[in-house]
Design a protein around this motif. Structure first.
Motif, PDB file in Angstrom:
ATOM      1  N   VAL A  63       0.845  -1.196   0.000  1.00  0.00           N
ATOM      2  CA  VAL A  63       0.000   0.000   0.000  1.00  0.00           C
ATOM      3  C   VAL A  63       0.876   1.240   0.000  1.00  0.00           C
ATOM      4  O   VAL A  63       1.994   1.231   0.517  1.00  0.00           O
ATOM      5  N   ILE A  64       0.369   2.289  -0.616  1.00  0.00           N
ATOM      6  CA  ILE A  64       0.957   3.616  -0.468  1.00  0.00           C
ATOM      7  C   ILE A  64       0.054   4.342   0.513  1.00  0.00           C
ATOM      8  O   ILE A  64      -1.168   4.366   0.352  1.00  0.00           O
ATOM      9  N   TRP A  65       0.661   4.904   1.553  1.00  0.00           N
ATOM     10  CA  TRP A  65      -0.114   5.555   2.606  1.00  0.00           C
ATOM     11  C   TRP A  65       0.576   6.848   3.027  1.00  0.00           C
ATOM     12  O   TRP A  65       1.765   7.032   2.793  1.00  0.00           O
ATOM     13  N   TYR A  66      -0.219   7.731   3.632  1.00  0.00           N
ATOM     14  CA  TYR A  66       0.294   9.034   4.055  1.00  0.00           C
ATOM     15  C   TYR A  66       0.507   9.047   5.561  1.00  0.00           C
ATOM     16  O   TYR A  66      -0.419   8.825   6.327  1.00  0.00           O
ATOM     17  N   ASN A  67       1.743   9.294   5.964  1.00  0.00           N
ATOM     18  CA  ASN A  67       2.079   9.438   7.377  1.00  0.00           C
ATOM     19  C   ASN A  67       1.945  10.914   7.717  1.00  0.00           C
ATOM     20  O   ASN A  67       2.829  11.719   7.411  1.00  0.00           O
ATOM     21  N   ASP A  68       0.832  11.291   8.313  1.00  0.00           N
ATOM     22  CA  ASP A  68       0.606  12.702   8.603  1.00  0.00           C
ATOM     23  C   ASP A  68       1.345  13.184   9.843  1.00  0.00           C
ATOM     24  O   ASP A  68       1.383  14.377  10.116  1.00  0.00           O
ATOM     25  N   ILE A  69       1.983  12.277  10.581  1.00  0.00           N
ATOM     26  CA  ILE A  69       2.846  12.685  11.686  1.00  0.00           C
ATOM     27  C   ILE A  69       4.144  13.245  11.095  1.00  0.00           C
ATOM     28  O   ILE A  69       4.631  14.301  11.499  1.00  0.00           O
ATOM     29  N   GLU A  70       4.686  12.538  10.102  1.00  0.00           N
ATOM     30  CA  GLU A  70       5.943  12.938   9.460  1.00  0.00           C
ATOM     31  C   GLU A  70       5.731  13.712   8.166  1.00  0.00           C
ATOM     32  O   GLU A  70       6.682  14.199   7.566  1.00  0.00           O
ATOM     33  N   GLU A  71       4.480  13.781   7.719  1.00  0.00           N
ATOM     34  CA  GLU A  71       4.094  14.520   6.511  1.00  0.00           C
ATOM     35  C   GLU A  71       4.775  13.980   5.258  1.00  0.00           C
ATOM     36  O   GLU A  71       5.455  14.703   4.537  1.00  0.00           O
ATOM     37  N   GLY A  72       4.574  12.687   5.008  1.00  0.00           N
ATOM     38  CA  GLY A  72       5.119  12.095   3.804  1.00  0.00           C
ATOM     39  C   GLY A  72       4.458  10.782   3.469  1.00  0.00           C
ATOM     40  O   GLY A  72       3.818  10.151   4.309  1.00  0.00           O
ATOM     41  N   PHE A  73       4.626  10.373   2.214  1.00  0.00           N
ATOM     42  CA  PHE A  73       4.041   9.126   1.728  1.00  0.00           C
ATOM     43  C   PHE A  73       5.028   7.983   1.891  1.00  0.00           C
ATOM     44  O   PHE A  73       6.242   8.178   1.807  1.00  0.00           O
TER      45      PHE A  73
END
Length: 122
Positions: A63-73
């Motif tokens: 999966v490609i997912w967004y880590n909004d803690i680190e602000e990146g995919f």
């Protein structure tokens, strides 16, 4: 220090739309095949803070997912739909993650070996 708040779906969709402008040709076609309507998936390491992470693309067992803690995919494996197996903290643009996954699929293919037109058996 400001308190962290999860990214909203609208903010995420804006980021995706901007990143799609960086994709063209095979990479854009690939993205069109694997992208999904963003949905929150569980991730046991850090995902509980924001009720999971937004998954934006699925290809095989990745999966490609967004880590909004680190602000990146990021790209991670999964075995159970709805659960990200590995936590990553890349600060990648979506186009970088799509490109990395495209190269993985191009190199390994679904069953190993290179993708491409069928070859005659000898």
């Amino acid at each position: 220090m400001a308190e962290w708040t999860p990214i909203s779906l609208n903010e995420l969709l804006d980021q995706i739309q901007k990143s799609e402008l960086d994709l063209n040709g095979e990479r854009l076609n690939f993205w069109q095949l694997i992208k999904i309507t963003p949905i929150k998936w569980e991730e046991s390491t850090m995902g509980d803070c924001g009720s999971g992470f937004w998954v934006v693309g699925i290809c095989g067992t990745k999966v490609i997912w967004y880590n909004d803690i680190e602000e990146g995919f990021n790209i991670s494996n999964y075995q159970i739909y709805g659960k990200i197996e590995e936590y990553h903290c890349n600060q990648d643009e979506l186009s970088w993650a799509v490109n990395r996954l495209f190269k993985l699929v191009e190199f390994y293919g679904e069953i190993g070996g290179q993708l491409g037109p069928p070859k005659e058996l000898s």
